[in-house]
Motif scaffolding. Structure first.
Motif, mmCIF file in Angstrom:
data_model
loop_
_atom_site.group_PDB
_atom_site.id
_atom_site.type_symbol
_atom_site.label_atom_id
_atom_site.label_comp_id
_atom_site.label_asym_id
_atom_site.label_seq_id
_atom_site.Cartn_x
_atom_site.Cartn_y
_atom_site.Cartn_z
ATOM 1 N N GLN A 75 0.887 -1.081 -0.004
ATOM 2 C CA GLN A 75 0.087 0.053 -0.053
ATOM 3 C C GLN A 75 1.076 1.241 -0.023
ATOM 4 O O GLN A 75 0.618 2.261 -0.685
ATOM 5 C CB GLN A 75 -0.770 0.125 1.127
ATOM 6 N N HIS A 77 3.789 1.726 -1.434
ATOM 7 C CA HIS A 77 4.188 1.886 -2.642
ATOM 8 C C HIS A 77 3.163 2.399 -3.736
ATOM 9 O O HIS A 77 3.713 3.450 -4.408
ATOM 10 C CB HIS A 77 4.725 0.499 -3.296
ATOM 11 N N GLU A 78 1.950 2.234 -3.512
ATOM 12 C CA GLU A 78 0.966 2.320 -4.347
ATOM 13 C C GLU A 78 0.756 3.977 -3.860
ATOM 14 O O GLU A 78 0.665 4.955 -4.970
ATOM 15 C CB GLU A 78 -0.376 1.786 -4.150
ATOM 16 N N ASP A 81 3.774 5.999 -5.512
ATOM 17 C CA ASP A 81 3.541 6.180 -6.867
ATOM 18 C C ASP A 81 2.419 7.415 -7.218
ATOM 19 O O ASP A 81 2.664 8.209 -8.138
ATOM 20 C CB ASP A 81 2.979 4.924 -7.634
ATOM 21 N N GLU A 82 1.296 7.520 -6.619
ATOM 22 C CA GLU A 82 0.305 8.629 -6.617
ATOM 23 C C GLU A 82 0.760 9.648 -6.266
ATOM 24 O O GLU A 82 0.690 10.671 -7.111
ATOM 25 C CB GLU A 82 -1.088 7.924 -5.785
#
Length: 121
Positions: A75, A77-78, A81-82
């Motif tokens: 989560q 890493h997501e 990225d966002e």
């Protein structure tokens, strides 16, 4: 030799003395005897089981923590990225080419252009 020394000596050619045989205590009946080796093995097994049981709960908690941490890392890493995408959008919002592309994607036209609508494609 002195007379005392001769008196303390054993006679050379006599039978040797042996210690008296040990007396055995009165025998108990076979049913009441305790087999201590068996009791020791059972006690050792119970202690080993208690030690293993004491390690069981921390091991389960370790596995739960490991899986939770793995999910949290995914989560993270997501979200990173966002965050990178949003920072890129903020930095490029002032760029006129980017603003024109966003406006055209929303259906806007530039001043002096004639809108043409094509139906049935």
């Amino acid at each position: 030799m002195a007379p005392r020394a001769q008196a303390r000596r054993r006679p050379a050619a006599g039978p040797k003395r042996r210690p008296a045989a040990r007396r055995r205590p009165a025998a108990r009946s076979g049913a009441s005897r305790i087999k201590w080796d068996r009791v020791g093995r059972i006690a050792l097994t119970l202690v080993l089981a208690a030690v293993l049981y004491s390690y069981l709960n921390p091991a389960i908690e370790f596995v739960k923590t490991y899986t939770t941490t793995t999910a949290a890392k995914a989560q993270l890493h997501e979200v990173q990225d966002e965050n990178t995408r949003l920072h890129w959008r903020i930095q490029h919002t002032d760029d006129p080419i980017y603003r024109t592309g966003e406006a055209r994607a929303q259906g806007m036209i530039a001043p002096g252009e004639t809108p043409i609508v094509v139906n049935g494609l």
